[in-house]
Design a protein around this motif. Structure first.
Motif, PDB file in Angstrom:
ATOM      1  N   ARG A 157      23.654  55.344 -21.197  1.00 34.48           N
ATOM      2  CA  ARG A 157      24.444  54.482 -20.334  1.00 34.48           C
ATOM      3  C   ARG A 157      25.490  53.758 -21.187  1.00 34.48           C
ATOM      4  N   VAL A 158      26.548  53.298 -20.537  1.00 27.79           N
ATOM      5  CA  VAL A 158      27.681  52.764 -21.288  1.00 27.79           C
ATOM      6  C   VAL A 158      28.321  51.605 -20.531  1.00 27.79           C
ATOM      7  N   GLY A 173      17.606  51.415 -26.877  1.00 29.01           N
ATOM      8  CA  GLY A 173      16.396  50.669 -26.561  1.00 29.01           C
ATOM      9  C   GLY A 173      15.243  51.079 -27.435  1.00 29.01           C
ATOM     10  N   GLY A 174      14.124  50.406 -27.256  1.00 26.74           N
ATOM     11  CA  GLY A 174      12.914  50.786 -27.961  1.00 26.74           C
ATOM     12  C   GLY A 174      12.929  50.357 -29.410  1.00 26.74           C
ATOM     13  N   ASP A 178      10.446  55.699 -31.970  1.00 26.84           N
ATOM     14  CA  ASP A 178       9.955  55.962 -30.618  1.00 26.84           C
ATOM     15  C   ASP A 178      10.799  56.987 -29.869  1.00 26.84           C
ATOM     16  N   GLY A 179      11.714  57.656 -30.580  1.00 27.03           N
ATOM     17  CA  GLY A 179      12.539  58.677 -29.944  1.00 27.03           C
ATOM     18  C   GLY A 179      13.883  58.172 -29.477  1.00 27.03           C
ATOM     19  N   ARG A 211      22.011  48.878 -31.933  1.00 27.56           N
ATOM     20  CA  ARG A 211      20.561  48.980 -32.108  1.00 27.56           C
ATOM     21  C   ARG A 211      19.959  47.586 -32.303  1.00 27.56           C
ATOM     22  N   PRO A 212      19.265  47.008 -31.305  1.00 27.93           N
ATOM     23  CA  PRO A 212      18.631  45.704 -31.506  1.00 27.93           C
ATOM     24  C   PRO A 212      17.595  45.757 -32.633  1.00 27.93           C
TER      25      PRO A 212
END
Length: 343
Positions: A157-158, A173-174, A178-179, A211-212
């Protein structure tokens, strides 16, 4: 005539700064060619772009940015850090203003780190999630936020935002392993797809993956229009920071630490009603000063020039960024970094 050029960098996004307007040095017909040669990392000085800065003599200046492919752009956030720092030093000022087109950018002195790294902050124009000149075809004046666009990516998504230059931001996310970890090849493929599809993205855009790493800390990497992967993109940092708040992940006024392969910055929004004005804070390092005959830039190269490094500044930043790269490695972020020449 001798042309004096200062190589600066914000988070290793290396920008050549030249006093005066572009046409003070080059005929309009020769400008793009000269910029391409300057930025060429094999035949020229090598850089992610060129800022021409016409000092108006009162602590303000008119700034003109050109991408390495010679095209003009409204803004380079990291380049503005370097150009602004040079103007701050010239006037011994706490703040200066640089103007580009209809926009004004306030650059402030932000002190020096314990490593000896000089920092500045740049106040950018308010972000626009629904620009009149659409980043995504058919979306003039309409926000594109957390959207699925097949032309952009088959599954990611963007969100689109202007700062004022155009950006497409994907928040991953993640957690690492975790892929859904950051994949540099995926970013390059996405950025290339956007660049090659003017029907879907009519004015082009920089593409960033976010990337959080912690509640107020993220990793950002940007595929820049006209430049490709760079160690950092200042406007990409500001755009990513704005999208984090638009998605409700962090309060707009909360400073967020942003790590790139090229360094560490902070960014937050100054809120005035429904206006969000991003602030970008980070290093503004002088790498070297060079002198050359501008006629060299209109030949086939290699360009002959004399340069004098700012050795102490370069050593201080190298130690500072070594800690940043160690933090990214510990967080499981796999990325490449090709340090620019002379930095």
């Amino acid at each position: 005539m001798v042309l004096s050029i200062t190589k600066t960098h914000g988070s290793l996004n290396d920008i050549l700064v030249i006093d005066g307007a572009p046409t003070d040095h080059f005929a309009e017909a020769d400008l793009a060619r000269a910029v391409r040669m300057l930025c060429d990392r094999e035949r020229g000085l090598g850089a992610d772009g060129v800022y021409f800065v016409a000092d108006e003599g009162d602590g303000t200046a008119r700034a003109y940015f050109h991408n390495p492919d010679g095209s003009a752009s409204l803004l380079c956030g990291n380049g503005m850090r370097g150009a602004g720092r040079l103007l701050l030093d010239r006037y011994g000022a706490e703040s200066v203003v640089l103007r580009t087109g209809p926009y004004a950018f306030t650059v402030r002195d932000a002190g020096t780190t314990g490593h000896g790294v000089r920092r500045v902050s740049v106040e950018l124009p308010p972000v626009d999630f629904g620009p009149a000149e659409p980043i995504v075809a058919g979306a003039a004046g309409r926000p594109v936020v957390d959207a699925a666009l097949a032309a952009y990516h088959p599954s990611r998504r963007v969100s689109a935002v202007a700062v004022p230059n155009s950006h497409l931001i994907t928040v991953l996310g993640g957690a690492p392993g975790d892929g859904d970890a950051y994949d540099e090849a995926e970013l390059v493929a996405t950025g290339t797809r956007v660049a090659e599809d003017p029907e879907a993205f009519p004015i082009g855009a920089n593409v960033s993956f976010v990337r959080p790493l912690a509640p107020t800390e993220v990793f950002v990497r940007t595929f820049e229009r006209g430049a490709g992967l760079t160690p950092s993109c200042g406007s990409g940092v500001a755009a990513s920071r704005a999208v984090l708040s638009r998605l409700g992940l962090v309060d707009p006024e909360q400073p967020v630490v942003v790590r790139n392969p090229g360094g560490v910055a902070r960014s937050w929004m100054q809120v005035d009603g429904d206006r969000w004005q991003p602030v970008l804070e980070g290093n503004a390092t002088k790498a070297y000063v060079a002198e050359l005959d501008p006629a060299e830039l209109l030949g086939e190269g290699p360009v002959r020039y004399e340069s004098t490094p700012f050795a102490e500044e370069n050593r201080a930043f190298a130690a500072f960024n070594a800690e940043n790269l160690a933090e990214l490695k510990a967080a499981g972020v796999e990325t490449t970094l090709q340090p620019p020449s002379g930095v």
